[in-house]
Design a protein around this motif. Structure first.
Motif, mmCIF file in Angstrom:
data_model
loop_
_atom_site.group_PDB
_atom_site.id
_atom_site.type_symbol
_atom_site.label_atom_id
_atom_site.label_comp_id
_atom_site.label_asym_id
_atom_site.label_seq_id
_atom_site.Cartn_x
_atom_site.Cartn_y
_atom_site.Cartn_z
ATOM 1 N N ASP A 54 0.818 -1.217 0.000
ATOM 2 C CA ASP A 54 0.000 0.000 0.000
ATOM 3 C C ASP A 54 0.849 1.263 0.000
ATOM 4 O OD1 ASP A 54 -2.327 -1.433 -0.076
ATOM 5 O OD2 ASP A 54 -2.759 -1.265 2.072
ATOM 6 N N ALA A 55 2.016 1.202 0.621
ATOM 7 C CA ALA A 55 2.890 2.376 0.671
ATOM 8 C C ALA A 55 3.568 2.646 -0.658
ATOM 9 C CB ALA A 55 3.950 2.181 1.753
ATOM 10 N N ARG A 56 3.534 1.677 -1.579
ATOM 11 C CA ARG A 56 4.261 1.802 -2.842
ATOM 12 C C ARG A 56 3.385 1.730 -4.084
ATOM 13 N NH1 ARG A 56 7.014 -0.234 1.122
ATOM 14 N NH2 ARG A 56 9.257 0.139 1.339
ATOM 15 N N ARG A 57 2.139 1.285 -3.939
ATOM 16 C CA ARG A 57 1.272 1.161 -5.105
ATOM 17 C C ARG A 57 0.727 2.537 -5.484
ATOM 18 N NH1 ARG A 57 -3.048 -2.593 -2.359
ATOM 19 N NH2 ARG A 57 -3.151 -3.435 -4.458
ATOM 20 N N PRO A 58 0.218 2.700 -6.731
ATOM 21 C CA PRO A 58 -0.381 3.979 -7.143
ATOM 22 C C PRO A 58 -1.469 4.414 -6.167
ATOM 23 C CG PRO A 58 -0.071 2.558 -9.042
ATOM 24 C CD PRO A 58 0.265 1.727 -7.825
ATOM 25 N N ARG A 59 -1.543 5.719 -5.913
ATOM 26 C CA ARG A 59 -2.446 6.225 -4.885
ATOM 27 C C ARG A 59 -3.914 6.177 -5.288
ATOM 28 N NH1 ARG A 59 1.825 9.771 -4.853
ATOM 29 N NH2 ARG A 59 0.702 11.266 -6.155
ATOM 30 N N ALA A 60 -4.193 6.299 -6.582
ATOM 31 C CA ALA A 60 -5.587 6.365 -7.032
ATOM 32 C C ALA A 60 -5.836 5.356 -8.149
ATOM 33 C CB ALA A 60 -5.930 7.772 -7.515
ATOM 34 N N VAL A 61 -7.060 4.851 -8.210
ATOM 35 C CA VAL A 61 -7.439 3.920 -9.278
ATOM 36 C C VAL A 61 -7.686 4.709 -10.547
ATOM 37 C CG1 VAL A 61 -9.141 2.241 -10.042
ATOM 38 C CG2 VAL A 61 -8.451 2.308 -7.631
ATOM 39 N N VAL A 62 -7.081 4.273 -11.640
ATOM 40 C CA VAL A 62 -7.236 4.929 -12.937
ATOM 41 C C VAL A 62 -8.013 4.002 -13.855
ATOM 42 C CG1 VAL A 62 -6.024 5.920 -14.902
ATOM 43 C CG2 VAL A 62 -5.066 6.159 -12.620
ATOM 44 N N THR A 63 -9.001 4.520 -14.548
ATOM 45 C CA THR A 63 -9.822 3.691 -15.419
ATOM 46 C C THR A 63 -9.052 3.326 -16.690
ATOM 47 O OG1 THR A 63 -10.771 5.536 -16.665
ATOM 48 C CG2 THR A 63 -11.861 4.916 -14.592
ATOM 49 N N PRO A 64 -9.430 2.218 -17.328
ATOM 50 C CA PRO A 64 -8.797 1.870 -18.604
ATOM 51 C C PRO A 64 -8.944 2.982 -19.638
ATOM 52 C CG PRO A 64 -10.016 0.001 -17.741
ATOM 53 C CD PRO A 64 -10.348 1.156 -16.865
ATOM 54 N N GLY A 65 -10.082 3.705 -19.591
ATOM 55 C CA GLY A 65 -10.290 4.800 -20.539
ATOM 56 C C GLY A 65 -9.271 5.908 -20.360
ATOM 57 N N GLU A 66 -8.945 6.240 -19.109
ATOM 58 C CA GLU A 66 -7.941 7.279 -18.847
ATOM 59 C C GLU A 66 -6.563 6.831 -19.322
ATOM 60 O OE1 GLU A 66 -9.138 9.603 -14.860
ATOM 61 O OE2 GLU A 66 -9.145 7.421 -14.631
ATOM 62 N N THR A 67 -6.235 5.570 -19.073
ATOM 63 C CA THR A 67 -4.941 5.047 -19.528
ATOM 64 C C THR A 67 -4.884 5.022 -21.044
ATOM 65 O OG1 THR A 67 -4.805 3.652 -17.557
ATOM 66 C CG2 THR A 67 -3.365 3.097 -19.402
ATOM 67 N N ARG A 68 -5.980 4.596 -21.670
ATOM 68 C CA ARG A 68 -6.023 4.543 -23.135
ATOM 69 C C ARG A 68 -5.857 5.932 -23.748
ATOM 70 N NH1 ARG A 68 -10.485 2.362 -23.287
ATOM 71 N NH2 ARG A 68 -9.738 0.231 -23.021
ATOM 72 N N ALA A 69 -6.515 6.936 -23.157
ATOM 73 C CA ALA A 69 -6.415 8.299 -23.677
ATOM 74 C C ALA A 69 -4.983 8.817 -23.564
ATOM 75 C CB ALA A 69 -7.373 9.210 -22.915
ATOM 76 N N ALA A 70 -4.324 8.526 -22.441
ATOM 77 C CA ALA A 70 -2.938 8.960 -22.266
ATOM 78 C C ALA A 70 -2.021 8.283 -23.277
ATOM 79 C CB ALA A 70 -2.473 8.654 -20.845
ATOM 80 N N LEU A 71 -2.279 7.000 -23.533
ATOM 81 C CA LEU A 71 -1.461 6.278 -24.503
ATOM 82 C C LEU A 71 -1.682 6.793 -25.919
ATOM 83 C CD1 LEU A 71 -1.687 2.625 -23.153
ATOM 84 C CD2 LEU A 71 0.406 3.955 -23.458
ATOM 85 N N GLU A 72 -2.916 7.159 -26.248
ATOM 86 C CA GLU A 72 -3.187 7.722 -27.579
ATOM 87 C C GLU A 72 -2.445 9.043 -27.767
ATOM 88 O OE1 GLU A 72 -7.411 7.950 -27.677
ATOM 89 O OE2 GLU A 72 -7.702 5.808 -28.120
ATOM 90 N N SER A 73 -2.462 9.877 -26.736
ATOM 91 C CA SER A 73 -1.720 11.142 -26.804
ATOM 92 C C SER A 73 -0.220 10.882 -26.899
ATOM 93 C CB SER A 73 -2.024 12.005 -25.575
ATOM 94 O OG SER A 73 -3.390 12.349 -25.525
ATOM 95 N N PHE A 74 0.242 9.893 -26.136
ATOM 96 C CA PHE A 74 1.658 9.533 -26.179
ATOM 97 C C PHE A 74 2.042 9.034 -27.574
ATOM 98 C CE2 PHE A 74 5.048 6.411 -25.884
ATOM 99 C CZ PHE A 74 6.016 7.094 -25.165
ATOM 100 N N GLN A 75 1.185 8.197 -28.158
ATOM 101 C CA GLN A 75 1.470 7.666 -29.487
ATOM 102 C C GLN A 75 1.561 8.782 -30.520
ATOM 103 O OE1 GLN A 75 -1.160 4.516 -30.725
ATOM 104 N NE2 GLN A 75 -0.401 4.479 -32.812
ATOM 105 N N ARG A 76 0.642 9.749 -30.457
ATOM 106 C CA ARG A 76 0.682 10.871 -31.407
ATOM 107 C C ARG A 76 1.978 11.673 -31.248
ATOM 108 N NH1 ARG A 76 -4.847 11.267 -30.016
ATOM 109 N NH2 ARG A 76 -4.376 12.872 -28.454
ATOM 110 N N ALA A 77 2.352 11.936 -30.010
ATOM 111 C CA ALA A 77 3.584 12.681 -29.772
ATOM 112 C C ALA A 77 4.797 11.896 -30.237
ATOM 113 C CB ALA A 77 3.705 13.025 -28.284
ATOM 114 N N LEU A 78 4.750 10.585 -30.052
ATOM 115 C CA LEU A 78 5.857 9.723 -30.460
ATOM 116 C C LEU A 78 6.005 9.707 -31.980
ATOM 117 C CD1 LEU A 78 7.946 7.636 -29.343
ATOM 118 C CD2 LEU A 78 6.216 5.887 -29.752
ATOM 119 N N GLU A 79 4.890 9.539 -32.681
ATOM 120 C CA GLU A 79 4.927 9.437 -34.140
ATOM 121 C C GLU A 79 5.303 10.757 -34.804
ATOM 122 O OE1 GLU A 79 1.646 5.835 -34.653
ATOM 123 O OE2 GLU A 79 0.985 7.925 -34.749
ATOM 124 N N THR A 80 5.012 11.881 -34.158
ATOM 125 C CA THR A 80 5.328 13.194 -34.730
ATOM 126 C C THR A 80 6.620 13.779 -34.148
ATOM 127 O OG1 THR A 80 3.941 14.305 -33.077
ATOM 128 C CG2 THR A 80 2.904 13.704 -35.180
#
Length: 296
Positions: free
Chosen positions: A160-186
């Motif tokens: 508990d002292a080392r795990r992420p503090r908040a639960v993140v939904t798959p949608g939030e992770t997917r959106a971050a990855l899509e933004s990351f992919q766009r930045a990576l490709e450009t």
């Protein structure tokens, strides 16, 4: 093994569960498969008439075999070149829908489990991920139920002292990855910096076979420059595709039609705080087909 053999039927009925238990304890699908083979050999010699709960008995055998293998893995990791990351698994969408299962096999939590002792890891996995009773865990790890309760409490506090503090939904992770992919490709350096937390940590695992940072990279600027510099060498031959890996959205990077690496992330406070990039070819064989996982 024959389909009409009661021992085989019981083993196959719980196989996905047993694999998941072994994988969460070991972080290696290859070693988890070996543990299942060892479990089967021992299960085949058991007098089924003396077994009241086949599931509990099989989990006990699997746990004991996994604990034995953890000692071998410890020696192997001590000689490992660079950071060690769990072997990524391509998982079915239903794994992502099971929040508890998805978290228990996430790269972020699996790395936290690496900081536990073998017994602590076994107790934590069985209790937290699979809701196994203390008496059953005690039989599996060779401790008293009272000792197991204390180990479980200590392991939970540690995680508990080392795990992420908040639960993140798959949608939030997917959106971050899509933004990351766009930045990576450009090759958008500023776009990457906007996505990364100031103290982001990137861990890359090449196993001494593929190029990877030999130490974790810390800081948004250093991580962004490492990513753009590394991917820039591949040019247009680099292909990036979304996937569900270890129960969470991830990216699979390919070169010339062959998988070159898998990238998983951790998000905190809306930004990427952790990046886990597996390039070791020996760990990429399970991203070509979905691996069934189960908690029951």
């Amino acid at each position: 093994m024959t389909a009409t053999d009661p021992a085989t039927e019981a083993f196959l009925a719980h196989r996905n569960l047993l694999f998941t238990v072994a994988y969460e304890m070991l972080g290696s699908a290859a070693d988890a498969e070996d543990v299942l083979q060892e479990t089967w050999l021992r299960w085949a010699d058991v007098d089924l008439g003396s077994v009241h709960e086949p599931r509990a008995y099989l989990v006990r055998i699997t746990t004991r075999q996994a604990l034995n293998r953890l000692r071998t893995l410890k020696r192997r990791k001590e000689a490992y070149v660079g950071p060690w990351l769990p072997e990524p698994l391509l998982t079915a969408p239903d794994v992502a829908e099971d929040v508890e299962l998805a978290e228990s096999v996430s790269m972020a939590l699996m790395l936290v489990l690496e900081t536990l002792s073998p017994t602590e890891r076994a107790v934590f996995v069985l209790r937290e991920a699979f809701a196994v009773g203390y008496d059953e865990i005690a039989a599996a790890v060779g401790k008293s139920p009272a000792a197991v309760r204390q180990i479980a409490l200590r392991a939970r506090r540690h995680v508990d002292a080392r795990r992420p503090r908040a639960v993140v939904t798959p949608g939030e992770t997917r959106a971050a990855l899509e933004s990351f992919q766009r930045a990576l490709e450009t090759r958008d350096l500023q776009g990457l910096l906007d996505l990364l937390a100031p103290d982001v940590v990137m861990v890359s695992d090449g196993g001494g076979v593929k190029q990877a940072a030999l130490r974790p990279i810390v800081g948004a600027g250093k991580v962004a420059r490492y990513i753009t510099g590394g991917t820039g060498k591949f040019g247009a031959t680099l292909a990036v595709a979304p996937a569900v890996v270890n129960g969470s959205p991830a990216l699979v990077l390919s070169l010339g039609g062959e998988v070159d690496g898998v990238l998983a992330i951790r998000i905190e406070d809306g930004r990427i705080s952790g990046m886990y990039y597996v390039r070791n070819p020996a760990k990429l064989s399970r991203v070509g087909a979905e691996i069934p996982l189960a908690r029951r």
